[in-house]
Design a protein around this motif. Structure first.
Motif, mmCIF file in Angstrom:
data_model
loop_
_atom_site.group_PDB
_atom_site.id
_atom_site.type_symbol
_atom_site.label_atom_id
_atom_site.label_comp_id
_atom_site.label_asym_id
_atom_site.label_seq_id
_atom_site.Cartn_x
_atom_site.Cartn_y
_atom_site.Cartn_z
ATOM 1 N N VAL A 163 -15.260 -40.659 44.257
ATOM 2 C CA VAL A 163 -16.412 -40.441 45.130
ATOM 3 C C VAL A 163 -16.120 -40.994 46.518
ATOM 4 N N ASP A 164 -16.682 -40.354 47.512
ATOM 5 C CA ASP A 164 -16.571 -40.769 48.901
ATOM 6 C C ASP A 164 -17.584 -41.885 49.131
ATOM 7 N N LYS A 165 -17.111 -43.047 49.499
ATOM 8 C CA LYS A 165 -17.992 -44.206 49.656
ATOM 9 C C LYS A 165 -18.593 -44.327 51.060
ATOM 10 N N SER A 166 -18.440 -43.287 51.871
ATOM 11 C CA SER A 166 -19.000 -43.351 53.221
ATOM 12 C C SER A 166 -20.529 -43.389 53.163
ATOM 13 N N ASP A 167 -21.135 -43.808 54.261
ATOM 14 C CA ASP A 167 -22.582 -43.971 54.323
ATOM 15 C C ASP A 167 -23.317 -42.639 54.188
ATOM 16 N N PHE A 168 -24.519 -42.731 53.647
ATOM 17 C CA PHE A 168 -25.395 -41.569 53.577
ATOM 18 C C PHE A 168 -26.017 -41.326 54.948
ATOM 19 N N LYS A 169 -26.391 -40.084 55.207
ATOM 20 C CA LYS A 169 -27.145 -39.769 56.419
ATOM 21 C C LYS A 169 -28.601 -40.179 56.183
ATOM 22 N N LEU A 170 -29.255 -40.604 57.229
ATOM 23 C CA LEU A 170 -30.665 -40.988 57.123
ATOM 24 C C LEU A 170 -31.516 -40.123 58.042
ATOM 25 N N ILE A 171 -32.653 -39.702 57.522
ATOM 26 C CA ILE A 171 -33.640 -39.016 58.364
ATOM 27 C C ILE A 171 -34.989 -39.689 58.141
ATOM 28 N N HIS A 172 -35.789 -39.681 59.169
ATOM 29 C CA HIS A 172 -37.119 -40.290 59.050
ATOM 30 C C HIS A 172 -38.120 -39.199 58.678
ATOM 31 N N ASP A 173 -38.626 -39.282 57.448
ATOM 32 C CA ASP A 173 -39.602 -38.316 56.944
ATOM 33 C C ASP A 173 -40.461 -39.014 55.888
ATOM 34 N N PRO A 174 -41.473 -39.786 56.344
ATOM 35 C CA PRO A 174 -42.293 -40.564 55.412
ATOM 36 C C PRO A 174 -43.005 -39.708 54.358
ATOM 37 N N SER A 175 -43.188 -38.411 54.608
ATOM 38 C CA SER A 175 -43.894 -37.567 53.647
ATOM 39 C C SER A 175 -42.980 -37.020 52.545
ATOM 40 N N HIS A 176 -41.680 -37.223 52.680
ATOM 41 C CA HIS A 176 -40.724 -36.713 51.691
ATOM 42 C C HIS A 176 -40.835 -37.523 50.392
ATOM 43 N N PRO A 177 -40.778 -36.861 49.225
ATOM 44 C CA PRO A 177 -40.883 -37.594 47.946
ATOM 45 C C PRO A 177 -39.784 -38.633 47.723
ATOM 46 N N ALA A 178 -38.622 -38.474 48.365
ATOM 47 C CA ALA A 178 -37.525 -39.430 48.184
ATOM 48 C C ALA A 178 -37.499 -40.509 49.263
ATOM 49 N N ALA A 179 -38.511 -40.529 50.133
ATOM 50 C CA ALA A 179 -38.543 -41.510 51.225
ATOM 51 C C ALA A 179 -38.723 -42.926 50.689
ATOM 52 N N ALA A 180 -37.997 -43.855 51.289
ATOM 53 C CA ALA A 180 -38.147 -45.274 50.954
ATOM 54 C C ALA A 180 -39.415 -45.793 51.629
ATOM 55 N N GLU A 181 -39.724 -47.050 51.420
ATOM 56 C CA GLU A 181 -40.928 -47.652 51.996
ATOM 57 C C GLU A 181 -40.941 -47.588 53.517
ATOM 58 N N ASP A 182 -39.745 -47.616 54.136
ATOM 59 C CA ASP A 182 -39.673 -47.563 55.604
ATOM 60 C C ASP A 182 -39.739 -46.131 56.145
ATOM 61 N N GLY A 183 -39.872 -45.147 55.253
ATOM 62 C CA GLY A 183 -40.010 -43.749 55.661
ATOM 63 C C GLY A 183 -38.706 -42.987 55.804
ATOM 64 N N TYR A 184 -37.596 -43.646 55.564
ATOM 65 C CA TYR A 184 -36.302 -42.973 55.689
ATOM 66 C C TYR A 184 -35.865 -42.361 54.357
ATOM 67 N N VAL A 185 -35.257 -41.190 54.472
ATOM 68 C CA VAL A 185 -34.727 -40.478 53.312
ATOM 69 C C VAL A 185 -33.210 -40.454 53.443
ATOM 70 N N LYS A 186 -32.534 -40.811 52.365
ATOM 71 C CA LYS A 186 -31.071 -40.748 52.350
ATOM 72 C C LYS A 186 -30.647 -39.336 51.966
ATOM 73 N N LEU A 187 -29.728 -38.782 52.769
ATOM 74 C CA LEU A 187 -29.161 -37.462 52.486
ATOM 75 C C LEU A 187 -27.707 -37.633 52.057
ATOM 76 N N PRO A 188 -27.179 -36.702 51.272
ATOM 77 C CA PRO A 188 -25.787 -36.819 50.807
ATOM 78 C C PRO A 188 -24.793 -36.953 51.956
ATOM 79 N N ASN A 189 -23.676 -37.596 51.654
ATOM 80 C CA ASN A 189 -22.615 -37.780 52.651
ATOM 81 C C ASN A 189 -21.656 -36.584 52.622
ATOM 82 N N VAL A 190 -22.210 -35.396 52.527
ATOM 83 C CA VAL A 190 -21.438 -34.150 52.466
ATOM 84 C C VAL A 190 -21.548 -33.435 53.809
ATOM 85 N N SER A 191 -20.405 -33.073 54.369
ATOM 86 C CA SER A 191 -20.357 -32.294 55.600
ATOM 87 C C SER A 191 -19.926 -30.876 55.237
#
Length: 139
Positions: free
Chosen positions: A72-100
């Motif tokens: 697996v590629d251990k690079s960081d996940f991309k983050l987007i701010h979307d508090p309404s997304h079901p996968a959003a953390a408490e701070d409103g950020y959603v982690k997206l896969p590290n796939v380009s």
């Protein structure tokens, strides 16, 4: 007795198998490029990588390629701010896969070309065997 045509076909077929596995890994990465975590704040799909290694075939006296590992590629996940997304953390950020998609398409193109090159080697070896057989019949 060493048979160079059989050796060429065996080496090329190991290349076909390795590149086929590489294409499966790339396809999985592309298919999951937009997957998010199943739980809020969780980690999404992590990009897979493939590593090759040379394997000595003592009967042929040649090296063949094989898959060493799928990691697996251990690079960081991309983050987007979307508090309404079901996968959003408490701070409103959603982690997206590290796939380009760009990297995956380049990998897919390279794997496809390598696969085709190995197919061409097998085809040429087959033609040489057929031509030799024809010459022996006439001779």
């Amino acid at each position: 007795m060493f048979d160079p045509l059989s050796a060429a076909m065996s080496i090329a077929s190991s290349g076909l198998k390795a590149q086929s596995q590489r294409l499966r890994v790339v396809s999985e990465n592309v298919a999951n490029a937009n997957s998010t975590a199943q739980v809020p704040g969780g980690d999404p799909y992590r990009r897979k990588t493939i590593t090759f290694d040379a394997e000595l075939d003592r009967a042929l006296g040649a090296s063949k390629v094989q898959v060493k590992s799928i990691g697996v590629d251990k690079s960081d996940f991309k983050l987007i701010h979307d508090p309404s997304h079901p996968a959003a953390a408490e701070d409103g950020y959603v982690k997206l896969p590290n796939v380009s998609a760009l990297v995956e398409m380049a990998d897919m193109r390279e794997a496809t070309r390598s696969y085709e090159a190995n197919l061409n080697i097998i085809d040429q070896a087959r033609k040489m065997v057929m031509r030799t057989t024809d010459l022996m019949r006439r001779g």
